[in-house]
Design a protein around this motif. Sequence first.
Motif, PDB file in Angstrom:
ATOM      1  N   HIS A  53       0.898  -1.266   0.023  1.00 50.94           N
ATOM      2  CA  HIS A  53       0.206   0.006   0.100  1.00 50.94           C
ATOM      3  C   HIS A  53       0.889   1.270  -0.023  1.00 50.94           C
ATOM      4  O   HIS A  53       1.796   1.610   0.803  1.00 50.94           O
ATOM      5  CB  HIS A  53      -0.827   0.050   1.092  1.00 50.94           C
ATOM      6  N   HIS A  54       0.543   2.157  -0.970  1.00 53.73           N
ATOM      7  CA  HIS A  54       1.101   3.442  -0.913  1.00 53.73           C
ATOM      8  C   HIS A  54       0.275   4.390  -1.735  1.00 53.73           C
ATOM      9  O   HIS A  54       0.110   3.945  -2.984  1.00 53.73           O
ATOM     10  CB  HIS A  54       2.416   3.700  -1.231  1.00 53.73           C
ATOM     11  N   PRO A  55      -0.494   5.083  -1.051  1.00 53.34           N
ATOM     12  CA  PRO A  55      -1.510   5.928  -2.031  1.00 53.34           C
ATOM     13  C   PRO A  55      -1.009   6.680  -3.247  1.00 53.34           C
ATOM     14  O   PRO A  55      -0.277   7.533  -3.006  1.00 53.34           O
ATOM     15  CB  PRO A  55      -2.212   6.924  -0.882  1.00 53.34           C
ATOM     16  N   GLU A  56      -1.147   6.059  -4.360  1.00 50.18           N
ATOM     17  CA  GLU A  56      -0.358   6.494  -5.486  1.00 50.18           C
ATOM     18  C   GLU A  56      -0.550   8.027  -5.751  1.00 50.18           C
ATOM     19  O   GLU A  56       0.089   8.522  -6.060  1.00 50.18           O
ATOM     20  CB  GLU A  56      -0.555   5.850  -6.808  1.00 50.18           C
ATOM     21  N   ILE A  57      -1.799   8.415  -5.433  1.00 51.85           N
ATOM     22  CA  ILE A  57      -2.013   9.916  -5.883  1.00 51.85           C
ATOM     23  C   ILE A  57      -1.945  10.956  -4.813  1.00 51.85           C
ATOM     24  O   ILE A  57      -1.064  11.829  -4.734  1.00 51.85           O
ATOM     25  CB  ILE A  57      -3.463   9.861  -6.339  1.00 51.85           C
ATOM     26  N   HIS A  58      -2.660  10.409  -3.748  1.00 54.69           N
ATOM     27  CA  HIS A  58      -2.505  11.718  -2.719  1.00 54.69           C
ATOM     28  C   HIS A  58      -1.291  11.584  -1.488  1.00 54.69           C
ATOM     29  O   HIS A  58      -1.321  12.601  -0.745  1.00 54.69           O
ATOM     30  CB  HIS A  58      -3.916  11.873  -2.121  1.00 54.69           C
TER      31      HIS A  58
ATOM     32  N   ASN B   7      -0.948  14.281 -11.186  1.00 54.97           N
ATOM     33  CA  ASN B   7      -1.779  13.191 -10.842  1.00 54.97           C
ATOM     34  C   ASN B   7      -2.650  13.542  -9.720  1.00 54.97           C
ATOM     35  O   ASN B   7      -3.443  12.766  -9.352  1.00 54.97           O
ATOM     36  CB  ASN B   7      -0.855  12.182 -10.265  1.00 54.97           C
ATOM     37  N   PHE B   8      -2.495  14.729  -9.302  1.00 53.17           N
ATOM     38  CA  PHE B   8      -3.616  15.263  -8.110  1.00 53.17           C
ATOM     39  C   PHE B   8      -4.933  15.711  -8.710  1.00 53.17           C
ATOM     40  O   PHE B   8      -5.937  16.183  -8.062  1.00 53.17           O
ATOM     41  CB  PHE B   8      -2.845  16.376  -7.198  1.00 53.17           C
ATOM     42  N   ILE B   9      -4.842  15.870 -10.092  1.00 52.60           N
ATOM     43  CA  ILE B   9      -5.927  16.522 -10.619  1.00 52.60           C
ATOM     44  C   ILE B   9      -7.172  15.793 -10.279  1.00 52.60           C
ATOM     45  O   ILE B   9      -8.244  16.279  -9.975  1.00 52.60           O
ATOM     46  CB  ILE B   9      -5.737  16.581 -12.061  1.00 52.60           C
ATOM     47  N   PRO B  10      -7.471  14.532 -10.457  1.00 51.31           N
ATOM     48  CA  PRO B  10      -8.732  13.845  -9.862  1.00 51.31           C
ATOM     49  C   PRO B  10      -9.063  14.458  -8.494  1.00 51.31           C
ATOM     50  O   PRO B  10     -10.383  14.546  -8.091  1.00 51.31           O
ATOM     51  CB  PRO B  10      -8.558  12.086 -10.151  1.00 51.31           C
ATOM     52  N   GLU B  11      -8.134  14.246  -7.529  1.00 49.27           N
ATOM     53  CA  GLU B  11      -8.512  14.770  -6.301  1.00 49.27           C
ATOM     54  C   GLU B  11      -9.075  16.199  -6.051  1.00 49.27           C
ATOM     55  O   GLU B  11      -9.999  16.367  -5.469  1.00 49.27           O
ATOM     56  CB  GLU B  11      -7.284  14.332  -5.325  1.00 49.27           C
ATOM     57  N   TRP B  12      -8.408  17.134  -7.053  1.00 44.54           N
ATOM     58  CA  TRP B  12      -8.878  18.545  -6.855  1.00 44.54           C
ATOM     59  C   TRP B  12     -10.097  18.644  -7.549  1.00 44.54           C
ATOM     60  O   TRP B  12     -11.059  19.382  -7.215  1.00 44.54           O
ATOM     61  CB  TRP B  12      -7.640  19.439  -7.424  1.00 44.54           C
ATOM     62  N   ARG B  13     -10.411  17.997  -8.415  1.00 44.17           N
ATOM     63  CA  ARG B  13     -11.611  18.146  -9.251  1.00 44.17           C
ATOM     64  C   ARG B  13     -12.803  17.663  -8.287  1.00 44.17           C
ATOM     65  O   ARG B  13     -13.799  18.389  -8.063  1.00 44.17           O
ATOM     66  CB  ARG B  13     -11.871  16.817 -10.335  1.00 44.17           C
ATOM     67  N   LYS B  14     -12.477  16.661  -7.529  1.00 45.37           N
ATOM     68  CA  LYS B  14     -13.401  16.040  -6.538  1.00 45.37           C
ATOM     69  C   LYS B  14     -13.817  17.212  -5.332  1.00 45.37           C
ATOM     70  O   LYS B  14     -14.663  17.449  -4.918  1.00 45.37           O
ATOM     71  CB  LYS B  14     -12.798  14.937  -5.918  1.00 45.37           C
ATOM     72  N   LEU B  15     -12.411  17.652  -5.070  1.00 51.12           N
ATOM     73  CA  LEU B  15     -12.529  18.580  -3.517  1.00 51.12           C
ATOM     74  C   LEU B  15     -13.179  19.801  -3.883  1.00 51.12           C
ATOM     75  O   LEU B  15     -13.889  20.282  -3.106  1.00 51.12           O
ATOM     76  CB  LEU B  15     -10.835  18.770  -3.330  1.00 51.12           C
TER      77      LEU B  15
ATOM     78  N   ARG C  31      -1.207  14.395 -19.522  1.00 49.45           N
ATOM     79  CA  ARG C  31      -1.632  13.919 -18.222  1.00 49.45           C
ATOM     80  C   ARG C  31      -2.609  14.560 -17.402  1.00 49.45           C
ATOM     81  O   ARG C  31      -3.956  14.157 -17.392  1.00 49.45           O
ATOM     82  CB  ARG C  31      -0.403  13.603 -17.230  1.00 49.45           C
ATOM     83  N   GLY C  32      -2.698  15.904 -17.871  1.00 52.19           N
ATOM     84  CA  GLY C  32      -3.355  16.941 -17.103  1.00 52.19           C
ATOM     85  C   GLY C  32      -4.709  16.845 -17.744  1.00 52.19           C
ATOM     86  O   GLY C  32      -5.982  16.641 -17.073  1.00 52.19           O
TER      87      GLY C  32
ATOM     88  N   PHE D 177      -8.128   1.839 -15.823  1.00 54.70           N
ATOM     89  CA  PHE D 177      -7.035   1.548 -16.753  1.00 54.70           C
ATOM     90  C   PHE D 177      -5.564   1.444 -16.098  1.00 54.70           C
ATOM     91  O   PHE D 177      -4.676   1.633 -16.807  1.00 54.70           O
ATOM     92  CB  PHE D 177      -7.004   2.580 -17.802  1.00 54.70           C
ATOM     93  N   GLN D 178      -5.520   1.250 -14.925  1.00 54.16           N
ATOM     94  CA  GLN D 178      -4.481   1.162 -14.104  1.00 54.16           C
ATOM     95  C   GLN D 178      -3.847   2.410 -13.696  1.00 54.16           C
ATOM     96  O   GLN D 178      -3.601   3.439 -14.485  1.00 54.16           O
ATOM     97  CB  GLN D 178      -3.441   0.352 -14.841  1.00 54.16           C
ATOM     98  N   TRP D 179      -3.089   2.541 -12.498  1.00 54.32           N
ATOM     99  CA  TRP D 179      -2.608   3.580 -11.904  1.00 54.32           C
ATOM    100  C   TRP D 179      -1.390   4.153 -12.734  1.00 54.32           C
ATOM    101  O   TRP D 179      -1.208   5.317 -12.476  1.00 54.32           O
ATOM    102  CB  TRP D 179      -1.993   3.333 -10.394  1.00 54.32           C
ATOM    103  N   ASP D 180      -0.842   3.484 -13.672  1.00 54.33           N
ATOM    104  CA  ASP D 180       0.211   4.293 -14.327  1.00 54.33           C
ATOM    105  C   ASP D 180      -0.120   5.055 -15.582  1.00 54.33           C
ATOM    106  O   ASP D 180       0.595   5.706 -16.281  1.00 54.33           O
ATOM    107  CB  ASP D 180       1.215   3.196 -14.601  1.00 54.33           C
ATOM    108  N   THR D 181      -1.444   5.164 -15.643  1.00 58.96           N
ATOM    109  CA  THR D 181      -1.877   5.770 -16.731  1.00 58.96           C
ATOM    110  C   THR D 181      -2.683   7.235 -16.087  1.00 58.96           C
ATOM    111  O   THR D 181      -3.045   7.213 -15.088  1.00 58.96           O
ATOM    112  CB  THR D 181      -3.058   5.169 -17.706  1.00 58.96           C
ATOM    113  N   ALA D 182      -2.723   8.020 -16.932  1.00 54.59           N
ATOM    114  CA  ALA D 182      -3.986   9.118 -16.817  1.00 54.59           C
ATOM    115  C   ALA D 182      -5.059   8.927 -17.919  1.00 54.59           C
ATOM    116  O   ALA D 182      -4.759   8.826 -19.034  1.00 54.59           O
ATOM    117  CB  ALA D 182      -3.258  10.430 -17.122  1.00 54.59           C
TER     118      ALA D 182
END
Lengths: 501, 501
Positions: A285-290, B316-324, B358-359, B415-420
């Motif tokens: 486990h390591h939160p990839e994004i945050h 990679n933070f963009i999905p988090e910020w979109r939600k936030l 990516r963005g 689509f797996q964490w290594d993709t955007a």
Amino acid sequence: MTLNENGYEIEQWGRFEYRCTGPQEGNPFTDVRLVGRFRYDHRIVDAEGFYDGDGQYCIRFMPDTLGLWTFETVSNCEALHGHTGTLRCQEPLPGNRGPVRVHDTHHFAYADGTLYRPYGTTCYAWTHQGEQLEAMTLASLRQSPFNKIRMCVFPKHYDYNLNEPQRYPFAGSLEAGWDFTRFDPSYWSHLESRLQDLLDMGIEADLILFHPYDRWGFSKMTAETDELYLQYAIARLASFRNIWWSLANEYDLMHEKKMQDWDKFFKLIQAKDPYQHLRSIHNWHHPEIHYRSNAHWYDHGKPWVTHASIQHHDLNFIPEWRKLYGKPIVIDECRYEGDLNHGWGNLTAEAMTECFWRGMAFGGYVTHGETYVHPENIIWWSHGGTLHGQSAARIQFLQALMEEGPQLGQIAINFQWDTAAGGSDQEHYWVYFGQSRPAFRKLNLPEGIRFEMDLIDTWEMAVTRMQGLYEGVCRIELPAKPYMALRIRIASSNLQRGENV
Amino acid sequence: MTLNENGYEIEQWGRFEYRCTGPQEGNPFTDVRLVGRFRYDHRIVDAEGFYDGDGQYCIRFMPDTLGLWTFETVSNCEALHGHTGTLRCQEPLPGNRGPVRVHDTHHFAYADGTLYRPYGTTCYAWTHQGEQLEAMTLASLRQSPFNKIRMCVFPKHYDYNLNEPQRYPFAGSLEAGWDFTRFDPSYWSHLESRLQDLLDMGIEADLILFHPYDRWGFSKMTAETDELYLQYAIARLASFRNIWWSLANEYDLMHEKKMQDWDKFFKLIQAKDPYQHLRSIHNWHHPEIHYRSNAHWYDHGKPWVTHASIQHHDLNFIPEWRKLYGKPIVIDECRYEGDLNHGWGNLTAEAMTECFWRGMAFGGYVTHGETYVHPENIIWWSHGGTLHGQSAARIQFLQALMEEGPQLGQIAINFQWDTAAGGSDQEHYWVYFGQSRPAFRKLNLPEGIRFEMDLIDTWEMAVTRMQGLYEGVCRIELPAKPYMALRIRIASSNLQRGENV
């Protein structure tokens, strides 16, 4: 190990083995207790023995002190009790520098004091692949820069590695079921011969005791069986000076185990291993994004953890982890060089090399792995075999440079946040630029000390001495190419100048 | 704008300007209040006027509704009070789609409903560089993919940009000091001609109202002066349909200002801007290493913030910020392509291009900048001039592809964490691999829907249609090269099949 009229002789940190014959009836693995009690002057070291099948019992011992040791056996079985002998511990043979220990808080050294910098690789299931491939792996390792290998005790069930192993650690079979109270000595003796091969090549075995990639049930044994297994493994293997105990790979994918179980295992190994080999545990486990919940990791700050064994792809955390744990930081997985379908297995060679430079410049250590698609699904990371990639040569180049200098630590100078930098204040600095590619940079070197400087092309593997000496604030021309580094070392002329004063 | 016997005529979202003559004595900037009161049916829109020097007063207005408007002037000065007129708002001319608004939570659209995707660039001080260089910048922009530019009102004092500007926003001089209660209309009219140049090219002006790179004192004015300045800027500039209000660049380096000040400025602009142009604020601080304290940012969740304008190098933070934030996410600084000494200015073109892919694949928007060392220190990011890099062409390629598809949002497929990856569920997916370079991948596409697939080499700018149609779990062969993307779109044959049922 030799035996003559004066008793046994064994090199320091060598493996002494005492064999005796005892009962075969009942279950010798669980019924018989056997301990070798070794005495040196006022010290007593108890090394637990083990049943090796066919009525053979064995005690192994790795002496750490030169001179005369005596021993006696202690057993609940009369035939095994009360054997005595003497053991003369002699100077180690060339290449034997003893087991690796933590040194200088964040680093490692052999027991003889020689610095040890791990350049690890990963071949999880290489000892389960049959003689031919195992020999090929050993040949590849011999040509490689790697001096540590992560490898599993148990066979592995995972993508690309679905074959049945030749041997199993327990008696029984997949069809008939396992007798978890009985071990298969032929399995263990095979593993030991591979550990010895590594030992002979000077490679540390970062031995993974549990892992989740399982179809045989070895990841879901009872607490009692887990303990029996650990005790048997320690009795057989602790006397190999190149052993590191890695409690698990991706421990947090083993959903049957709780944090308390891992605490218990650590404590058991700490109590039973007479030599206190290095101990750690490797996370999934390591939160990839945050990035925010390192809190969920097994706490490497616990006293029985000797170093942090971390899976994480962002090496920039190393300074933080160094500070947090106050222990060596080994990034045992940061993705692998290759072109696999899986996200963790498709780094370019440039990126794998970058991980090593970035990680080591920050004063940490990094582990390699290789995952290229292969027509017969022989993939280094799991099977061993042959290395196909381009990072191993770069790691060798890095290794040669590192060995010339001191251990790297955190430094007072700020070389800007886009670098990975470390060193030894006022003496030695490593500045790695990675994918950043400035055309020049202003450095704030210490005033009053002259430094010599090398420009290192980490990808082309070239070292260029830069003209002149550098001191204080200075402007350095750089080639505006990625993957450059600077090695900045105190010039010998400082000492001469000092002498003149 | 034309004037005939029926009154004024102006295109929708055009800039109506009403000029009248008034007092020059005293301080017309502070003594005289002038408002244009525009009426359409039941609506009243007040647009504040401004003093333009030489006894000239001006009211500007951007009508948003077709048809007949009337207006009257309201002033504390008799000569300016009670003027009336009519204004016929007509169909917009080609290329005029109105101001940009937030659309569909995370995206933007012009007022006429046309989707707008920002492809921004950065030339902070380009309007302070003199006619020749400014013309060159405009010519470069015309050839570029960029449809938004970040630019400062105030001149800039920073590395590589230490020259004195030709004009200043306030009356006075560096030597004699500034009269912060009086503006220099020639400065503003120059700025306006540049804003008009951008408008004519369809480029949004992300206008930075405050910044810390200052030797003139404009970053340290009193609260009263700040407000006067903002009101004057709004009165002059809000009628440009291409204006976005960027309250600051790196606001958190302006140590004289507190969070409450920024709140106050936002609220002032929200109250005074009759057209509610987009509003945001751009940060400096983002903990490079540990990523843990976004909490220190200005809170883009506040109601007067229309979108997040973020400086951060990790897309990679963009999905988090979109939600936030539940607002459009614009990464207005993620380092620049170049080879500057500074860490923020030495990305490879590959890395800058990667930021865009990516963005945007994550459903955010990214802003470009270029910082190559130049013999005369003319650097795009600050001065404008000529583009020297290789990312702009790739951004243009991306833009052409993006314009063919829908806005991208978060999708159900992993689509797996290594993709955007982003898209529109069951219809359209973008999968960007960045530096990962798998030789193949298994995709979990929806069952029962056939998709066509394009392999996109984002660096070589090539689109290759992959043979056949894809559905459900499928294996895709990939070239094991970095910077690849997949565009996956519902096949038109689905519709035909639907019709047959």
